[in-house]
Design an enzyme around this catalytic site. Structure first.
Site, PDB file in Angstrom:
ATOM      1  N   GLY B  53     -13.958  20.179   8.666  1.00  0.00           N
ATOM      2  CA  GLY B  53     -12.648  19.434   8.714  1.00  0.00           C
ATOM      3  C   GLY B  53     -12.673  18.008   8.651  1.00  0.00           C
ATOM      4  O   GLY B  53     -13.780  17.289   8.907  1.00  0.00           O
ATOM      5  N   SER B  54     -11.503  17.496   8.157  1.00  0.00           N
ATOM      6  CA  SER B  54     -11.407  15.924   8.011  1.00  0.00           C
ATOM      7  C   SER B  54     -11.471  15.335   9.488  1.00  0.00           C
ATOM      8  O   SER B  54     -11.083  16.024  10.448  1.00  0.00           O
ATOM      9  CB  SER B  54     -10.252  15.439   7.063  1.00  0.00           C
ATOM     10  OG  SER B  54     -10.740  15.916   5.627  1.00  0.00           O
ATOM     11  N   GLY B  55     -11.389  13.997   9.525  1.00  0.00           N
ATOM     12  CA  GLY B  55     -11.270  13.576  10.937  1.00  0.00           C
ATOM     13  C   GLY B  55     -12.445  12.907  11.627  1.00  0.00           C
ATOM     14  O   GLY B  55     -12.359  12.315  12.762  1.00  0.00           O
ATOM     15  N   HIS B  56     -13.491  13.418  11.103  1.00  0.00           N
ATOM     16  CA  HIS B  56     -14.867  12.996  11.471  1.00  0.00           C
ATOM     17  C   HIS B  56     -15.419  11.863  10.790  1.00  0.00           C
ATOM     18  O   HIS B  56     -16.755  11.501  10.938  1.00  0.00           O
ATOM     19  CB  HIS B  56     -15.603  14.179  11.560  1.00  0.00           C
ATOM     20  CG  HIS B  56     -15.227  14.973  12.156  1.00  0.00           C
ATOM     21  ND1 HIS B  56     -14.750  15.256  13.595  1.00  0.00           N
ATOM     22  CD2 HIS B  56     -15.217  16.687  11.830  1.00  0.00           C
ATOM     23  CE1 HIS B  56     -14.279  16.455  13.992  1.00  0.00           C
ATOM     24  NE2 HIS B  56     -14.548  17.274  13.176  1.00  0.00           N
ATOM     25  N   LYS B 104     -21.802  23.020  10.328  1.00  0.00           N
ATOM     26  CA  LYS B 104     -21.795  22.637  11.729  1.00  0.00           C
ATOM     27  C   LYS B 104     -21.131  23.896  12.450  1.00  0.00           C
ATOM     28  O   LYS B 104     -20.492  24.766  11.712  1.00  0.00           O
ATOM     29  CB  LYS B 104     -20.758  21.651  11.983  1.00  0.00           C
ATOM     30  CG  LYS B 104     -21.254  20.294  11.532  1.00  0.00           C
ATOM     31  CD  LYS B 104     -20.429  18.990  12.055  1.00  0.00           C
ATOM     32  CE  LYS B 104     -19.052  19.170  11.819  1.00  0.00           C
ATOM     33  NZ  LYS B 104     -18.525  19.163  10.530  1.00  0.00           N
ATOM     34  N   ASP B 109     -15.716  27.368   9.945  1.00  0.00           N
ATOM     35  CA  ASP B 109     -16.720  26.766   8.940  1.00  0.00           C
ATOM     36  C   ASP B 109     -17.914  27.804   8.532  1.00  0.00           C
ATOM     37  O   ASP B 109     -18.157  27.865   7.350  1.00  0.00           O
ATOM     38  CB  ASP B 109     -17.341  25.482   9.572  1.00  0.00           C
ATOM     39  CG  ASP B 109     -16.476  24.377   9.655  1.00  0.00           C
ATOM     40  OD1 ASP B 109     -15.481  24.228   9.036  1.00  0.00           O
ATOM     41  OD2 ASP B 109     -16.854  23.399  10.418  1.00  0.00           O
ATOM     42  N   HIS B 215     -13.551  17.823  18.397  1.00  0.00           N
ATOM     43  CA  HIS B 215     -12.359  17.992  18.134  1.00  0.00           C
ATOM     44  C   HIS B 215     -11.523  17.972  19.576  1.00  0.00           C
ATOM     45  O   HIS B 215     -10.461  18.571  19.381  1.00  0.00           O
ATOM     46  CB  HIS B 215     -12.161  19.659  17.508  1.00  0.00           C
ATOM     47  CG  HIS B 215     -13.014  19.737  16.436  1.00  0.00           C
ATOM     48  ND1 HIS B 215     -14.313  20.435  16.692  1.00  0.00           N
ATOM     49  CD2 HIS B 215     -12.874  19.582  15.254  1.00  0.00           C
ATOM     50  CE1 HIS B 215     -14.824  20.585  15.423  1.00  0.00           C
ATOM     51  NE2 HIS B 215     -14.253  20.119  14.577  1.00  0.00           N
TER      52      HIS B 215
END
Lengths: 329, 329
Positions: B53-56, B104, B109, B215
């Site tokens: 996921g994006s945001g990391h 991860k 994922d 998250h």
């Protein structure tokens, strides 16, 4: 106030201890934490020293190292370092070729660096940065504020000093780099100075401060939060208008985060700004996107544009090895 | 919600456009923004692909380039990428030596990378990272979560792949690097997923979430905010206890910010953690301090410790040229 600290009085020294320990291949800390300086100095080179209040990390300590600064003097958060800090730093890094101070235009910094210059035994010259187009005078400055464009000035001066440029030539180059540079910022939230314990200013849930300073000083106006593209348009317009007829050709762009804005948003803002600059005939040939000149945990960003020539481009590209910028090494 | 965006639906694509434009010397973007990959590939090298996921950010796209990943697949914010993204990335970067997925440990994922591995024409192996000692199972994971230690795994695998290690040997190395790595995080504030528009969780003014996930998933316990040294002590103890008898010798430490914590505080936390590790016989010989595996604008940090041997140290030191990590080039 929610911060990862032990006590407000020891934030700076504990943070500096961690900083020099993490980068002990590059840096050492001076007595009484007055400055950080390169672990190894280059004899015969003009010494470059900057400094200012803490809370803007990685500026300035993160820019000490090969190809950039020789020393940086950290004040308490958002508070100028004292003249004896700059004097101690100058004594530690001056190798006889003179010292250049790089000073952001805030009254406290200007005064304290001036006092240090007068007290220093070696020759000292000063480059003042004042790249912020948002306001002409501000809470802590007479004339424009020095903000994120200072990074570019420090980088090109560092490269030129490595090449052996003399003090007067570096002073002229620094003035020229500063004159080619314009910045403007926007805040979505305030930050909290640890010693104060409460936010520096208050912004409503739907508001932003357009033209904010890096200490949370007021900008041009407080307006409703709008889209990234509209914010970028206002910044690009302010900067391009200020350049006037010169606003064309290749440019360096720094899309700088103030500390509390995710990288995703900074790249999105860069995307918007780059397109808007392109429509005005400004091509982004060099860039940086990230948190480089911060305001603690403030959400928001600034746009810096430097109009490049071959010399400035070459000096930007030159090798650098500091905690926060590294390439070619 | 205060964010520098145009619309929640276009955040990812606009941000990726800015990202690949800023780093066009290193990266290109795949069709339909399915992945970013190295602009120039090395024939005969095992392809390394990660994603999530994006945001990391900068994880994972910021680690694509020489000496690290060949491609990264970004999902929407905190949402797994789809199998066709990994498949498209594998087809774009597989040069015949096989592909290693670095994943991860989150259910989405794991499932989507598995599906992609089954569909791929070339040979695919997978390294799963699960370095988070905070909890044994979590909101999105069966077994431990993969967090900031993933950076170390990606770095050493990238270096070894450049040296020509084959697929099976890389898989074994990745498993070994992951097994030598432990992390634990703490949150002082929540973050806000753009599509949700409200904070992922609520923390009281004086509270922190000890053991938080990247998250915003719950950790071990919600407790009153305490001092940096006490927080560091809890993290170091959790990690060292988990290592058990092996907890000694030289280590890599990543003091990672979650996005909303100033660098000053991260260095202060590094200082505290390093001292505590030292008292337990763990010497920090390599380190990184900064925002590398973030949770949007969350305030807080994580500590990652990898017990080093000569091979891991050498691979960490090898040249790398990516948007977020660069040395030796």
């Amino acid at each position: 106030m929610k911060k990862l600290i032990n006590a407000t009085e020891t934030i700076l020294t504990e943070s500096l201890d961690g900083f020099v320990s993490a980068h002990r291949d590059i840096l050492v800390v001076g007595d009484e934490h007055k400055f950080v300086r390169r672990a190894s100095l280059k004899p015969g080179k003009v010494a470059l020293i900057s400094g200012g209040g803490s809370g803007h990390e990685p500026l300035h300590g993160g820019f000490v190292g090969l190809g950039m600064l020789d020393a940086a003097c950290p004040g308490q958060v958002f508070t100028s370092p004292t003249p004896d800090q700059m004097l101690a730093a100058a004594e530690a890094v001056d190798s006889g070729a003179g010292t250049l101070f790089i000073v952001k235009n805030y009254e406290g910094d200007v005064m304290n660096f001036e006092m240090a210059a007068e007290m220093a035994t070696g020759e000292v010259m000063t480059v003042l940065t004042d790249d912020d187009v948002a306001v002409e005078t501000s809470t802590f400055s007479t004339g424009r504020r020095g903000v994120a464009g200072t990074l570019f000035v420090e980088k090109v001066l560092g490269a030129a000093a490595e090449e052996g440029l003399d003090l007067a030539a570096l002073k002229a180059l620094g003035d020229r780099a500063n004159a080619a540079t314009r910045s403007m910022g926007v805040a979505l939230t305030s930050c909290t100075v640890p010693a104060a314990g409460t936010p520096t200013f208050e912004l409503g849930e739907g508001e932003m401060e357009m033209g904010v300073g890096i200490h949370g000083e007021p900008g041009r106006r407080r307006v409703p939060l709008t889209s990234a593209s509209e914010i970028a348009e206002e910044m690009v317009t302010a900067i391009a208008d200020d350049f006037g007829d010169k606003a064309r050709g290749e440019a360096f762009v720094l899309l700088n985060g103030f500390g509390g804005t995710p990288l995703m948003e900074l790249y999105l803002m860069f995307n918007a700004a780059q397109q808007l600059l392109g429509r005005r005939g400004i091509t982004v040939s060099r860039c940086l996107v990230g948190n480089y000149v911060t305001s603690l945990e403030m959400a928001g960003c600034s746009l810096t544009v430097t109009l490049l020539d071959d010399e400035l481009t070459r000096l930007w590209d030159a090798p650098v090895h500091t905690p926060a910028l590294r390439w070619g090494v």
